[in-house]
Design a protein around this motif. Sequence first.
Motif, mmCIF file in Angstrom:
data_model
loop_
_atom_site.group_PDB
_atom_site.id
_atom_site.type_symbol
_atom_site.label_atom_id
_atom_site.label_comp_id
_atom_site.label_asym_id
_atom_site.label_seq_id
_atom_site.Cartn_x
_atom_site.Cartn_y
_atom_site.Cartn_z
ATOM 1 N N THR A 38 0.835 -1.219 0.000
ATOM 2 C CA THR A 38 0.000 0.000 0.000
ATOM 3 C C THR A 38 0.859 1.255 0.000
ATOM 4 O OG1 THR A 38 -0.174 -0.129 2.397
ATOM 5 C CG2 THR A 38 -1.994 -1.043 1.131
ATOM 6 N N LEU A 39 2.008 1.217 0.624
ATOM 7 C CA LEU A 39 2.912 2.378 0.617
ATOM 8 C C LEU A 39 3.450 2.641 -0.785
ATOM 9 C CD1 LEU A 39 4.996 1.922 3.885
ATOM 10 C CD2 LEU A 39 3.374 3.733 3.399
ATOM 11 N N PHE A 40 3.746 1.563 -1.513
ATOM 12 C CA PHE A 40 4.308 1.725 -2.858
ATOM 13 C C PHE A 40 3.253 2.078 -3.910
ATOM 14 C CE2 PHE A 40 8.110 -0.551 -1.302
ATOM 15 C CZ PHE A 40 9.052 0.343 -1.771
ATOM 16 N N LYS A 41 1.972 1.951 -3.581
ATOM 17 C CA LYS A 41 0.933 2.324 -4.541
ATOM 18 C C LYS A 41 0.988 3.812 -4.854
ATOM 19 C CE LYS A 41 -2.535 -1.245 -3.807
ATOM 20 N NZ LYS A 41 -3.819 -1.575 -3.191
ATOM 21 N N ASP A 42 1.210 4.639 -3.811
ATOM 22 C CA ASP A 42 1.273 6.094 -4.000
ATOM 23 C C ASP A 42 2.508 6.630 -3.273
ATOM 24 O OD1 ASP A 42 0.747 8.677 -4.628
ATOM 25 O OD2 ASP A 42 -0.956 8.917 -3.265
ATOM 26 N N PRO A 43 3.681 6.645 -3.957
ATOM 27 C CA PRO A 43 4.922 7.079 -3.292
ATOM 28 C C PRO A 43 4.914 8.554 -2.903
ATOM 29 C CG PRO A 43 5.408 5.985 -5.375
ATOM 30 C CD PRO A 43 3.938 6.188 -5.316
#
Length: 199
Positions: A38-43
Motif C-alpha cells: 500500500t505504501l508503494f501504490k502512492d509514493p
Amino acid sequence: MSEPGPESLPTSADPRSKRPTKRRAVTPHSEHASEIKTLFKDPSKELRIPTAAKDRTVASLSAPPEIVTNVQGSSAGAGSGEFHVYKASRRREYERLRGMQDAIDKEKSDEQWEKEREEAKKKDEEKTDKNRRRREKKKAARGKQKNGNAGDDGMDIEGPAPGMKKNPNAPGVRSGEQTAGADAQQAEEVPGVIIHDDD
C-alpha cells in the motif's frame, strides 16, 4: 474425465466471480507485505509515523482515592460484578506500586553510575598528574645535564661520543656545516673491492 476449463476452477479463484475471496489468517509477514504494498501504490503520499508510547510513571497514574466508600471484602454475598471492580482496583494499585519501585531503582542506578563516573574521572586525573610530574622531572633533569655537562670543547650530551667522527651527510647536519673531522673523513678512501671494466 473432463477437460480443465473455467468450470473446474473454484468459484473464489474464477476472475468472473463477484464473490469476495476467502480471507486467510493474517501472519505478521503477510501483514507487513500488504503495508509495504500500500505504501508503494502512492509514493508521493506523505507518511504518518506514529509516536512512541510514553512510559507510564507514578505522576501519570491517577492517585489512589482518599476515602473508599465501597470496600470490597471476601464476603459470600458479593455479586459477580464486584470481582471485576476488585481486579481493576488491584491492577491499578499494583501498577502504582511498580511505578514507585521503578523510580526508586532508577534513582539508585543513576547514583551508582554517577559515583562510578566520578571515581573513573578522579583516577584518570591522578594518572594524568602523575605522568605530567614525571615528564616535567625528566625535562628538568635533561636541562640540568645540558647546562652542567658542556665541556671545554663545547660538545654537549647530544653530540657524538669522544673519538667519533661526525658524519656531514647525517640527517641532523645542515649543508654547509663542516666539522674538523669531516675533512679528514672525506679525504680517506673507503676500502673495498674495485672492479674495472675491460672494454
